[in-house]
Motif scaffolding. Structure first.
Motif, mmCIF file in Angstrom:
data_model
loop_
_atom_site.group_PDB
_atom_site.id
_atom_site.type_symbol
_atom_site.label_atom_id
_atom_site.label_comp_id
_atom_site.label_asym_id
_atom_site.label_seq_id
_atom_site.Cartn_x
_atom_site.Cartn_y
_atom_site.Cartn_z
ATOM 1 N N LYS A 36 23.651 -25.002 2.861
ATOM 2 C CA LYS A 36 22.912 -25.160 1.885
ATOM 3 C C LYS A 36 21.666 -24.106 1.838
ATOM 4 O O LYS A 36 20.655 -24.263 0.894
ATOM 5 N N GLY A 37 22.045 -22.944 2.165
ATOM 6 C CA GLY A 37 21.057 -21.709 1.942
ATOM 7 C C GLY A 37 20.376 -21.490 3.169
ATOM 8 O O GLY A 37 19.680 -20.475 3.141
ATOM 9 N N THR A 38 20.402 -22.140 4.378
ATOM 10 C CA THR A 38 19.477 -21.679 5.200
ATOM 11 C C THR A 38 20.512 -21.948 6.563
ATOM 12 O O THR A 38 21.279 -22.246 6.706
ATOM 13 N N GLY A 50 19.842 -20.297 15.682
ATOM 14 C CA GLY A 50 20.897 -19.300 16.539
ATOM 15 C C GLY A 50 21.871 -18.750 15.672
ATOM 16 O O GLY A 50 22.643 -17.723 15.963
ATOM 17 N N GLU A 51 21.871 -19.093 14.312
ATOM 18 C CA GLU A 51 23.165 -18.625 13.351
ATOM 19 C C GLU A 51 22.709 -17.202 12.968
ATOM 20 O O GLU A 51 21.555 -17.129 12.498
ATOM 21 N N ARG A 52 23.472 -16.443 12.630
ATOM 22 C CA ARG A 52 23.161 -15.328 11.994
ATOM 23 C C ARG A 52 23.578 -15.120 10.616
ATOM 24 O O ARG A 52 24.704 -15.700 10.160
ATOM 25 N N LEU A 53 22.550 -14.495 9.661
ATOM 26 C CA LEU A 53 22.851 -14.354 8.328
ATOM 27 C C LEU A 53 23.325 -13.224 7.932
ATOM 28 O O LEU A 53 22.812 -12.130 8.081
ATOM 29 N N LEU A 71 23.572 -11.817 -9.135
ATOM 30 C CA LEU A 71 23.223 -11.751 -7.795
ATOM 31 C C LEU A 71 22.016 -12.544 -7.462
ATOM 32 O O LEU A 71 21.811 -13.330 -6.306
ATOM 33 N N LEU A 72 20.991 -12.196 -8.224
ATOM 34 C CA LEU A 72 19.685 -13.167 -8.111
ATOM 35 C C LEU A 72 19.871 -14.535 -8.150
ATOM 36 O O LEU A 72 19.457 -15.443 -7.488
ATOM 37 N N ARG A 75 21.271 -20.015 -2.666
ATOM 38 C CA ARG A 75 21.191 -20.052 -1.143
ATOM 39 C C ARG A 75 20.030 -20.101 -0.578
ATOM 40 O O ARG A 75 19.868 -19.903 0.866
ATOM 41 N N ALA A 76 18.878 -20.197 -1.405
ATOM 42 C CA ALA A 76 17.434 -20.238 -0.918
ATOM 43 C C ALA A 76 16.907 -18.947 -0.279
ATOM 44 O O ALA A 76 16.190 -19.062 0.501
ATOM 45 N N LEU A 77 17.657 -17.837 -0.450
ATOM 46 C CA LEU A 77 17.121 -16.700 -0.072
ATOM 47 C C LEU A 77 16.087 -16.207 -0.755
ATOM 48 O O LEU A 77 15.114 -15.516 -0.152
ATOM 49 N N ILE A 78 15.857 -16.481 -1.862
ATOM 50 C CA ILE A 78 14.812 -16.103 -2.859
ATOM 51 C C ILE A 78 14.460 -17.309 -3.556
ATOM 52 O O ILE A 78 15.183 -18.455 -3.746
#
Length: 371
Positions: free
Chosen positions: A304-306, A310-313, A350-351, A357-360
């Protein structure tokens, strides 16, 4: 002899005796009941000592009527205006710690919100920018979802955004009024006020019928911070009532958190100055949760984008470049894709992918912040 609780009610109704003078009187006499029964001659001597004014003396002497106080308490009950005093076990412990706690705390709603809960004051300008409104939701919703009780002043602007965001998150919120518990100010917030009286909590040190006078709002601010473990300042001008609340919080030993704003923006001068003076600069609700010692109860699901705990992005070079240029202050798309690898369309795609993915996040068209 009158009981302590009713004597506090008498003190709370003295319009010519402010919070500081009330506290001084309590220190001199040891209890509200002792003050209530003090001889007129003793009270008159306090005028000469500049403890109280002549108007205060006259009001104190003419208002000491136990039967009238009991009738007033019954009337408040009929008006759905319950009240607490420092003589009640339910009176908020944190509020008792401030130098000048209110001697009466009228309320409508669930007073249990102030028991065994972590409360956070949220304040800011009454004329927020789109960015300020967006940031209010981005901070308050996760905090409320984690069980933090959001305390604000039911004014327009950031106060309104804070209360509504807490409600939207299924959380709890408390409104502190600057007038009588039965008077909504401003009127444009009447529906929010009504909803909070029924399903949340509204409090005031002022009895029903007391109009919301300008002099009472700075006094109201000490209750917002006094009920709270910390105070979050979102947008504030260089000189504003918001900073009065921040000063009260510091005087009370509360943590003050400030969200940084754009340099040169008048709505950010107050918050940026707070950071320069030692307030904690926060860039997300996690900073506040950590400082308050609250472990996150919820993790957003993988895919869901997060991240799960403990999980690595894993990020690409271009994703890292974009994130390095972002914070909570919105950045225009041209500054993000102008010198990136690939075509303009590739960068815009890309944006879009990063946003999904809720990165931005895109708080307004063409501007981005960190997710």
């Amino acid at each position: 002899m009158i009981e302590e609780r009713m004597a506090y009610l008498w003190m709370g109704g003295l319009r010519n005796v402010g919070p500081v003078a009330r506290q001084r009187l309590l220190e001199l006499y040891g209890s509200s009941a002792a003050l209530f029964h003090a001889p007129d001659a003793e009270l008159l001597a306090l005028v000469a000592e500049d403890v109280i004014s002549q108007e205060s003396f006259e009001e104190m002497c003419t208002g000491r009527n136990e039967a009238e106080l009991c009738a007033r308490a019954e009337a408040y009950q009929k008006e759905n205006a319950a009240f607490l005093t420092p003589a009640d076990e339910e009176y908020p412990e944190l509020l008792m710690e401030i130098p000048d706690p209110p001697v009466t705390l009228f309320y409508r709603g669930n007073i249990g919100y102030l028991r065994d809960s972590v409360c956070l004051g949220v304040v800011g300008t009454r004329t927020p920018s789109l960015y300020g409104k967006e940031v209010a939701g981005r901070f308050v919703k996760p905090l409320a979802a984690e069980g933090v009780v959001i305390v604000s002043g039911l004014a327009t602007g950031i106060d309104t955004e804070a209360h509504r965001s807490a409600i939207q998150a299924g959380g709890r919120t408390v409104g502190v009024l600057g007038g009588g518990i039965d008077i909504c100010y401003p009127q444009r917030n009447f529906h929010l006020y009504q909803e909070m009286c029924e399903n949340q909590l509204v409090v005031s040190e002022y009895a029903p019928g007391i109009p919301p006078l300008a002099i009472q709002f700075p006094l109201r601010n000490r209750i917002i911070s006094g009920l709270s473990r910390g105070l979050l300042v979102l947008e504030a001008r260089k000189r504003s009532g918001t900073l009065i609340t921040a000063d009260a919080a510091l005087d009370q030993g509360r943590n003050v958190y400030a969200v940084p704003g754009r340099l040169g923006d008048p709505l950010s001068e107050g918050t940026n100055n707070l950071i320069r003076q030692g307030a904690m600069c926060v860039q997300g609700p996690e900073d506040i949760l950590e400082d308050l010692g609250i472990a996150k109860k919820q993790r957003r699901k993988k895919g869901k984008g997060t991240l799960l705990s403990g999980e690595r992005l894993e990020l690409t070079k271009e994703e890292r470049r974009i994130l390095s240029r972002l914070s909570l202050v919105p950045v225009h798309v041209d500054e993000l894709v102008g010198d990136g690898d690939g075509t303009l369309q590739d960068n815009l795609s890309l944006l879009l992918s990063m946003e999904k993915r809720a990165l931005i996040h895109q708080p307004m068209r063409g501007y981005y912040t960190r997710g």
